[in-house]
Write a protein that holds these residues in place. Structure first.
Motif, PDB file in Angstrom:
ATOM      1  N   HIS A   5     -12.530 -12.514 -16.380  1.00  0.00           N
ATOM      2  CA  HIS A   5     -12.597 -12.601 -14.947  1.00  0.00           C
ATOM      3  C   HIS A   5     -11.241 -12.225 -14.292  1.00  0.00           C
ATOM      4  O   HIS A   5     -10.161 -11.877 -14.999  1.00  0.00           O
ATOM      5  CB  HIS A   5     -12.743 -14.167 -14.269  1.00  0.00           C
ATOM      6  CG  HIS A   5     -11.786 -15.136 -15.243  1.00  0.00           C
ATOM      7  ND1 HIS A   5     -10.292 -15.103 -14.730  1.00  0.00           N
ATOM      8  CD2 HIS A   5     -11.890 -16.037 -16.286  1.00  0.00           C
ATOM      9  CE1 HIS A   5      -9.747 -16.062 -15.495  1.00  0.00           C
ATOM     10  NE2 HIS A   5     -10.745 -16.605 -16.420  1.00  0.00           N
ATOM     11  N   GLN A   6     -11.281 -12.122 -12.904  1.00  0.00           N
ATOM     12  CA  GLN A   6      -9.963 -11.701 -12.321  1.00  0.00           C
ATOM     13  C   GLN A   6      -8.906 -12.894 -12.403  1.00  0.00           C
ATOM     14  O   GLN A   6      -9.463 -14.035 -12.551  1.00  0.00           O
ATOM     15  CB  GLN A   6     -10.279 -11.311 -10.801  1.00  0.00           C
ATOM     16  CG  GLN A   6     -10.753  -9.898 -10.722  1.00  0.00           C
ATOM     17  CD  GLN A   6      -9.982  -9.019 -10.246  1.00  0.00           C
ATOM     18  OE1 GLN A   6      -8.795  -8.733 -10.896  1.00  0.00           O
ATOM     19  NE2 GLN A   6     -10.188  -8.359  -9.145  1.00  0.00           N
ATOM     20  N   PRO A   7      -7.781 -12.690 -12.014  1.00  0.00           N
ATOM     21  CA  PRO A   7      -6.714 -13.735 -12.012  1.00  0.00           C
ATOM     22  C   PRO A   7      -7.129 -14.458 -10.456  1.00  0.00           C
ATOM     23  O   PRO A   7      -7.541 -13.737  -9.747  1.00  0.00           O
ATOM     24  CB  PRO A   7      -5.423 -13.174 -12.234  1.00  0.00           C
ATOM     25  CG  PRO A   7      -5.632 -11.735 -11.621  1.00  0.00           C
ATOM     26  CD  PRO A   7      -7.159 -11.312 -12.198  1.00  0.00           C
ATOM     27  N   SER A   8      -6.474 -15.617 -10.651  1.00  0.00           N
ATOM     28  CA  SER A   8      -6.674 -16.345  -9.180  1.00  0.00           C
ATOM     29  C   SER A   8      -6.031 -15.438  -7.954  1.00  0.00           C
ATOM     30  O   SER A   8      -5.372 -14.624  -8.215  1.00  0.00           O
ATOM     31  CB  SER A   8      -5.925 -17.842  -9.015  1.00  0.00           C
ATOM     32  OG  SER A   8      -4.755 -17.560  -9.607  1.00  0.00           O
ATOM     33  N   THR A   9      -6.491 -16.052  -6.978  1.00  0.00           N
ATOM     34  CA  THR A   9      -6.137 -15.121  -5.565  1.00  0.00           C
ATOM     35  C   THR A   9      -4.613 -15.215  -5.487  1.00  0.00           C
ATOM     36  O   THR A   9      -4.217 -14.168  -4.831  1.00  0.00           O
ATOM     37  CB  THR A   9      -6.952 -15.589  -4.339  1.00  0.00           C
ATOM     38  OG1 THR A   9      -6.313 -17.140  -4.399  1.00  0.00           O
ATOM     39  CG2 THR A   9      -8.180 -15.343  -4.472  1.00  0.00           C
ATOM     40  N   ILE A  10      -3.951 -16.151  -5.760  1.00  0.00           N
ATOM     41  CA  ILE A  10      -2.510 -15.733  -5.736  1.00  0.00           C
ATOM     42  C   ILE A  10      -1.822 -14.667  -6.546  1.00  0.00           C
ATOM     43  O   ILE A  10      -0.757 -14.117  -6.153  1.00  0.00           O
ATOM     44  CB  ILE A  10      -1.667 -17.244  -6.174  1.00  0.00           C
ATOM     45  CG1 ILE A  10      -0.216 -17.190  -5.832  1.00  0.00           C
ATOM     46  CG2 ILE A  10      -1.691 -17.262  -7.772  1.00  0.00           C
ATOM     47  CD1 ILE A  10       0.598 -18.424  -6.141  1.00  0.00           C
ATOM     48  N   VAL A  11      -2.540 -14.117  -7.407  1.00  0.00           N
ATOM     49  CA  VAL A  11      -2.290 -12.940  -8.145  1.00  0.00           C
ATOM     50  C   VAL A  11      -3.024 -11.525  -7.633  1.00  0.00           C
ATOM     51  O   VAL A  11      -2.544 -10.661  -7.175  1.00  0.00           O
ATOM     52  CB  VAL A  11      -2.411 -12.852  -9.664  1.00  0.00           C
ATOM     53  CG1 VAL A  11      -2.211 -11.567 -10.274  1.00  0.00           C
ATOM     54  CG2 VAL A  11      -1.320 -14.107 -10.153  1.00  0.00           C
ATOM     55  N   SER A  12      -4.334 -11.901  -7.587  1.00  0.00           N
ATOM     56  CA  SER A  12      -5.091 -10.803  -7.190  1.00  0.00           C
ATOM     57  C   SER A  12      -5.325 -10.485  -5.812  1.00  0.00           C
ATOM     58  O   SER A  12      -5.714  -9.217  -5.313  1.00  0.00           O
ATOM     59  CB  SER A  12      -6.610 -10.928  -7.882  1.00  0.00           C
ATOM     60  OG  SER A  12      -7.076 -12.026  -7.479  1.00  0.00           O
ATOM     61  N   GLY A  13      -5.229 -11.446  -4.871  1.00  0.00           N
ATOM     62  CA  GLY A  13      -5.216 -11.312  -3.515  1.00  0.00           C
ATOM     63  C   GLY A  13      -6.499 -11.792  -2.859  1.00  0.00           C
ATOM     64  O   GLY A  13      -7.469 -12.176  -3.645  1.00  0.00           O
ATOM     65  N   SER A  14      -6.669 -12.354  -1.807  1.00  0.00           N
ATOM     66  CA  SER A  14      -7.587 -12.980  -1.284  1.00  0.00           C
ATOM     67  C   SER A  14      -9.057 -12.048  -1.154  1.00  0.00           C
ATOM     68  O   SER A  14     -10.137 -12.382  -0.914  1.00  0.00           O
ATOM     69  CB  SER A  14      -7.571 -13.695   0.143  1.00  0.00           C
ATOM     70  OG  SER A  14      -6.918 -12.403   0.899  1.00  0.00           O
ATOM     71  N   ALA A  15      -8.855 -10.607  -1.233  1.00  0.00           N
ATOM     72  CA  ALA A  15     -10.069  -9.720  -0.932  1.00  0.00           C
ATOM     73  C   ALA A  15     -10.355  -9.179  -2.106  1.00  0.00           C
ATOM     74  O   ALA A  15     -11.124  -8.479  -2.125  1.00  0.00           O
ATOM     75  CB  ALA A  15      -9.265  -8.549   0.137  1.00  0.00           C
ATOM     76  N   ALA A  16      -9.559  -9.666  -3.246  1.00  0.00           N
ATOM     77  CA  ALA A  16     -10.285  -9.203  -4.783  1.00  0.00           C
ATOM     78  C   ALA A  16     -11.753  -9.389  -5.049  1.00  0.00           C
ATOM     79  O   ALA A  16     -12.217 -10.349  -4.710  1.00  0.00           O
ATOM     80  CB  ALA A  16      -9.124  -9.814  -5.809  1.00  0.00           C
ATOM     81  N   ASN A  17     -12.241  -8.450  -5.671  1.00  0.00           N
ATOM     82  CA  ASN A  17     -13.789  -8.757  -6.228  1.00  0.00           C
ATOM     83  C   ASN A  17     -13.665  -9.261  -7.364  1.00  0.00           C
ATOM     84  O   ASN A  17     -12.617  -9.727  -7.965  1.00  0.00           O
ATOM     85  CB  ASN A  17     -14.382  -7.286  -6.224  1.00  0.00           C
ATOM     86  CG  ASN A  17     -13.725  -6.301  -7.066  1.00  0.00           C
ATOM     87  OD1 ASN A  17     -13.020  -6.876  -8.124  1.00  0.00           O
ATOM     88  ND2 ASN A  17     -13.783  -4.985  -6.718  1.00  0.00           N
ATOM     89  N   HIS A  18     -15.016  -9.402  -8.282  1.00  0.00           N
ATOM     90  CA  HIS A  18     -14.873 -10.291  -9.420  1.00  0.00           C
ATOM     91  C   HIS A  18     -15.067  -9.031 -10.745  1.00  0.00           C
ATOM     92  O   HIS A  18     -15.341  -9.485 -11.599  1.00  0.00           O
ATOM     93  CB  HIS A  18     -16.331 -10.838  -9.524  1.00  0.00           C
ATOM     94  CG  HIS A  18     -16.248 -11.980  -8.618  1.00  0.00           C
ATOM     95  ND1 HIS A  18     -16.699 -13.359  -9.216  1.00  0.00           N
ATOM     96  CD2 HIS A  18     -15.736 -12.433  -7.406  1.00  0.00           C
ATOM     97  CE1 HIS A  18     -16.721 -14.263  -8.433  1.00  0.00           C
ATOM     98  NE2 HIS A  18     -16.031 -13.725  -7.321  1.00  0.00           N
ATOM     99  N   ASP A  19     -14.672  -7.880 -10.398  1.00  0.00           N
ATOM    100  CA  ASP A  19     -14.775  -6.705 -11.466  1.00  0.00           C
ATOM    101  C   ASP A  19     -13.795  -6.892 -12.536  1.00  0.00           C
ATOM    102  O   ASP A  19     -12.442  -7.217 -12.374  1.00  0.00           O
ATOM    103  CB  ASP A  19     -14.454  -5.292 -10.795  1.00  0.00           C
ATOM    104  CG  ASP A  19     -15.871  -5.130  -9.946  1.00  0.00           C
ATOM    105  OD1 ASP A  19     -16.922  -5.884  -9.895  1.00  0.00           O
ATOM    106  OD2 ASP A  19     -15.839  -4.062  -9.255  1.00  0.00           O
ATOM    107  N   VAL A  20     -14.082  -6.724 -13.695  1.00  0.00           N
ATOM    108  CA  VAL A  20     -13.121  -6.593 -14.876  1.00  0.00           C
ATOM    109  C   VAL A  20     -13.491  -5.312 -15.495  1.00  0.00           C
ATOM    110  O   VAL A  20     -14.485  -4.593 -15.538  1.00  0.00           O
ATOM    111  CB  VAL A  20     -13.340  -7.774 -15.740  1.00  0.00           C
ATOM    112  CG1 VAL A  20     -13.199  -9.033 -14.930  1.00  0.00           C
ATOM    113  CG2 VAL A  20     -14.781  -7.869 -16.321  1.00  0.00           C
TER     114      VAL A  20
END
Length: 537
Positions: free
Chosen positions: A473-488
């Motif tokens: 999964h993506q890291p939490s939004t504090i790392v990936s940002g609020s607009a991040a999708n679910h792609d890996v």
């Protein structure tokens, strides 16, 4: 005693403020806006109306206590839901309450167990205190209305009329309705989510039973991989943001590009693409089960449902076709019931039997490089029979610190070589003081985990090795940002280039680093496409 009326008036004002403000907290949490407090809470109006109808004080105390408890429950539900959306990009289903225990574990690893326990105690104390405050406030205002019947009744009737009219005509303040039922909405939303979850579970059971691969003969399964060692490697929190559009992506990309070149020089071929994970920021086992079952498992209740069925997993397919099957979860310190009853692994590697004698690195106690070295020594020794394994690499798990350092493959031994590294590295409390330091630590952790996998591939002398490496999964939004999708990212790496021929129609991109134009699949389609590609041609 002139001060008595003044104190009485002060306590009445404070009680009114509590009844006006506190029940609006769930709405403010949900909207993320302070305008949620410029409203009239219907919950407070209703409790005052009910109290006015009750002549018995014990009954009034009971109603006021229930009111306080209900509002506090709504606040907690809204706060948890907000946390889930921020960290995991999902809504909180009360049926997934088990995840609160996991969340406590993460806080313990990041801040230490004493701090985590103190936080829980503080929250419990605040909840109890707030419930008591609301109950007292309702009784205090009711007493004031009874003492001044005409004025109190007129005021209560006037506010109720304003609420009703506002609800009917949709009066708003800065786009926020004046008539509020925030606490009731929070509880109602939780009930609706739980109900929808129950419906989804029933549908999932039906989908699990409708599976043609479960009826396929062993001779028709994975024929193009016979004689190969097939290892599925999940890299914790390895999301699209690790390789694209972030401050830490260049460092990870450099490792992937160099790794692609080094592996090609050793005769490896690799192809990569993207997969959309059912989870975000955590709850990794949802991704693992989705890949294995070919079903979309996006909540804990869905996972609990599916492991109670006889769904045919990838590990089942390999076991049925004659492979030895191995689960390697280095954090496990006890038997994994689902691994036995659902995935049907033949053997298990974990913290109890990996032979690790080195220091602990926090949540990911055992370094990824050691996990892979121990697996290779035990399962890929000369003369072994073909093995299928799922290995979980955990060094890139939150809180991303302290982080091990790569060691020469032949020097790893029993892990004693890592002595001193945890104390010399960054500590979680320091890393989590600033957003940028968290992101930097995450990027370094992904580089380490990918580097560990490359070290494994470059040092294991196995011409039949096939690795499916992907993020959970993506890291939490504090790392990936609020607009991040679910792609890996996902890659298939093979020592025998012929292994990649059956997937030529997938149009994945060469190398370990998928580009923006690489295909994107939902993770639940992988099982069927994998079994079809490597089955009878």
């Amino acid at each position: 005693m002139p001060d008595v009326p003044r104190r009485s008036a002060t306590t009445l004002v404070l009680a009114v403020l509590a009844l006006v403000v506190v029940p609006l907290v769930p709405g403010a949490l949900s909207s993320g806006s302070l305008t949620g407090f410029v409203r009239i809470p219907v919950e407070s109006l209703l409790v005052l109306l009910v109290l006015a109808l009750l002549p018995w004080r014990p009954a009034r105390i009971a109603v006021a206590s229930i009111f306080g408890a209900a509002v506090v429950a709504a606040i907690l539900l809204a706060a948890i839901d907000r946390g889930y959306e921020s960290a995991l990009s999902i809504r909180f289903d009360p049926a997934d309450g088990q995840q609160l225990i996991s969340a406590f574990g993460l806080v313990s690893d990041a801040l230490g167990a004493p701090t985590a326990i103190a936080v829980v105690v503080l929250v419990a104390a605040l909840a109890a205190g707030t419930a008591a405050l609301l109950a007292w406030s309702a009784l205090r205002v009711d007493a004031g209305i009874r003492r001044h019947v005409r004025a109190g009744t007129a005021a209560l009737t006037g506010v109720a009329t304003v609420w009703i009219v506002s609800a009917l005509v949709g009066t708003t303040t800065t786009a926020t309705p004046v008539a509020a039922a925030a606490s009731a909405d929070a509880i109602g939303s939780a009930v609706s989510l739980a109900s929808a979850g129950a419906t989804a579970q029933a549908r999932l059971v039906a989908q699990a039973a409708d599976d043609p691969y479960a009826r396929a003969p062993a001779s028709d399964l994975l024929t193009a991989l016979r004689g190969k060692d097939v290892v599925f490697v999940f890299i914790e929190s390895y999301g699209r943001s690790a390789v694209e559009g972030s401050s830490f992506a260049p460092g990870v990309d450099a490792v992937l590009r160099q790794g692609t070149a080094d592996l090609a020089a050793q005769g490896y071929a690799s192809e990569s693409a993207w997969m959309t994970s059912p989870t975000f920021g955590g709850i990794s086992w949802l991704a693992h089960s989705t890949l294995q079952t070919g079903l979309w498992i996006d909540t804990q209740s869905s996972y609990d449902t599916i492991v109670g069925t006889q769904r045919f997993t990838l590990s089942d397919a390999f076991r049925t076709a004659g492979w030895r099957t191995v689960s390697d979860v280095p954090r496990d310190t006890g038997p994994w019931a689902d691994g036995v009853s659902f995935y049907h692994y033949g053997s298990f590697l974990d913290a109890r039997n990996s032979g690790y004698r080195g220091p602990s690195f926090g949540y990911a106690r055992i370094p990824d490089q050691y996990t892979l070295k121990a697996f290779a020594d035990r399962e890929l020794a000369s003369g072994h029979t073909p093995v299928m394994a799922e290995i979980d690499l955990l060094s890139s798990h939150t809180p991303f610190a302290p982080l091990p350092q790569l060691e020469p493959w032949d020097a790893i031994g029993d892990g004693s070589v890592y002595a001193g590294q945890p104390a010399q590295g960054d500590q979680p409390a320091a890393v989590w003081e600033h957003t940028e330091s968290i992101r930097t630590a995450y990027g370094q952790a992904i580089q380490y985990s990918v580097g560990s996998l490359l070290s494994f591939l470059q040092n294991v002398d196995d011409p039949n090795l096939v690795v499916v490496a992907l993020g959970d999964h993506q890291p939490s939004t504090i790392v990936s940002g609020s607009a991040a999708n679910h792609d890996v990212p996902v890659s298939i790496i093979a020592r025998d280039p012929a292994v990649l021929k059956p997937i030529s129609g997938w149009h994945w991109q060469a190398g370990l680093e998928p580009g923006a134009a690489a295909p994107t699949w939902r993770m639940d389609v992988f099982r069927d496409r994998f079994l079809a590609a490597f089955g009878p041609q």
